[in-house]
Design a protein around this motif. Structure first.
Motif, PDB file in Angstrom:
ATOM      1  N   THR A  77       0.777  -1.201   0.247  1.00  0.00           N
ATOM      2  CA  THR A  77      -0.324  -0.057  -0.239  1.00  0.00           C
ATOM      3  C   THR A  77       0.938   1.272  -0.116  1.00  0.00           C
ATOM      4  O   THR A  77       1.931   0.924   0.852  1.00  0.00           O
ATOM      5  CB  THR A  77      -0.901  -0.146   1.187  1.00  0.00           C
ATOM      6  N   PRO A  78       0.654   2.111  -0.877  1.00  0.00           N
ATOM      7  CA  PRO A  78       1.202   3.670  -0.816  1.00  0.00           C
ATOM      8  C   PRO A  78       1.350   4.289   0.817  1.00  0.00           C
ATOM      9  O   PRO A  78      -0.155   3.799   1.041  1.00  0.00           O
ATOM     10  CB  PRO A  78       0.826   4.109  -2.565  1.00  0.00           C
ATOM     11  N   TRP A  79       2.328   5.041   0.667  1.00  0.00           N
ATOM     12  CA  TRP A  79       2.461   5.269   2.181  1.00  0.00           C
ATOM     13  C   TRP A  79       1.052   6.875   2.209  1.00  0.00           C
ATOM     14  O   TRP A  79       1.200   6.725   3.606  1.00  0.00           O
ATOM     15  CB  TRP A  79       3.995   5.799   2.548  1.00  0.00           C
ATOM     16  N   PRO A  80       0.907   7.463   1.048  1.00  0.00           N
ATOM     17  CA  PRO A  80      -0.618   8.523   1.377  1.00  0.00           C
ATOM     18  C   PRO A  80      -1.474   7.587   1.637  1.00  0.00           C
ATOM     19  O   PRO A  80      -2.222   8.531   3.046  1.00  0.00           O
ATOM     20  CB  PRO A  80      -0.193   8.939   0.617  1.00  0.00           C
ATOM     21  N   ALA A  81      -1.831   6.499   1.146  1.00  0.00           N
ATOM     22  CA  ALA A  81      -3.152   5.506   0.729  1.00  0.00           C
ATOM     23  C   ALA A  81      -3.019   5.130   2.690  1.00  0.00           C
ATOM     24  O   ALA A  81      -3.840   5.313   3.265  1.00  0.00           O
ATOM     25  CB  ALA A  81      -2.988   4.984   0.602  1.00  0.00           C
ATOM     26  N   ARG A  82      -1.672   4.512   3.381  1.00  0.00           N
ATOM     27  CA  ARG A  82      -1.455   3.770   4.554  1.00  0.00           C
ATOM     28  C   ARG A  82      -2.105   5.121   5.491  1.00  0.00           C
ATOM     29  O   ARG A  82      -2.327   4.715   6.704  1.00  0.00           O
ATOM     30  CB  ARG A  82      -0.479   3.791   4.505  1.00  0.00           C
ATOM     31  N   ALA A  83      -1.023   6.353   5.715  1.00  0.00           N
ATOM     32  CA  ALA A  83      -1.205   7.413   6.382  1.00  0.00           C
ATOM     33  C   ALA A  83      -3.048   8.107   6.342  1.00  0.00           C
ATOM     34  O   ALA A  83      -3.557   8.246   7.636  1.00  0.00           O
ATOM     35  CB  ALA A  83      -0.328   8.806   5.541  1.00  0.00           C
ATOM     36  N   LEU A  84      -3.694   8.159   5.167  1.00  0.00           N
ATOM     37  CA  LEU A  84      -5.231   8.468   5.619  1.00  0.00           C
ATOM     38  C   LEU A  84      -6.011   7.150   6.486  1.00  0.00           C
ATOM     39  O   LEU A  84      -6.543   7.098   6.680  1.00  0.00           O
ATOM     40  CB  LEU A  84      -5.514   8.660   4.395  1.00  0.00           C
TER      41      LEU A  84
END
Length: 72
Positions: free
Chosen positions: A30-37
């Motif tokens: 999972t890409p980090w921006p999606a993971r952060a959201l």
């Protein structure tokens, strides 16, 4: 189906979606921006601090049912 039962059913569906988001947040692909959201949405959903407390009938669940899907 009454309004309260609809709200309970929506809360159950939301709980299942949050479980899926938690799995996606832990997946290394999972890409980090999606993971952060995803982590922010999970933190709000699981936090005892809400905009409207859950012990207030109907309104307490309503904020979760509106804000969390918006984050999803």
């Amino acid at each position: 189906m009454t309004g309260w039962r609809r709200l309970q059913a929506a809360a159950r569906r939301l709980r299942a979606e949050l479980l899926a988001v938690s799995h996606a947040a832990r997946d290394p692909q999972t890409p980090w921006p999606a993971r952060a959201l995803a982590l922010l949405v999970l933190a709000y959903a699981l936090s005892p601090i809400d905009l409207i407390p859950d012990f207030i009938p109907l309104l307490g669940l309503l904020d979760d049912l509106l804000l969390v899907p918006a984050g999803l």
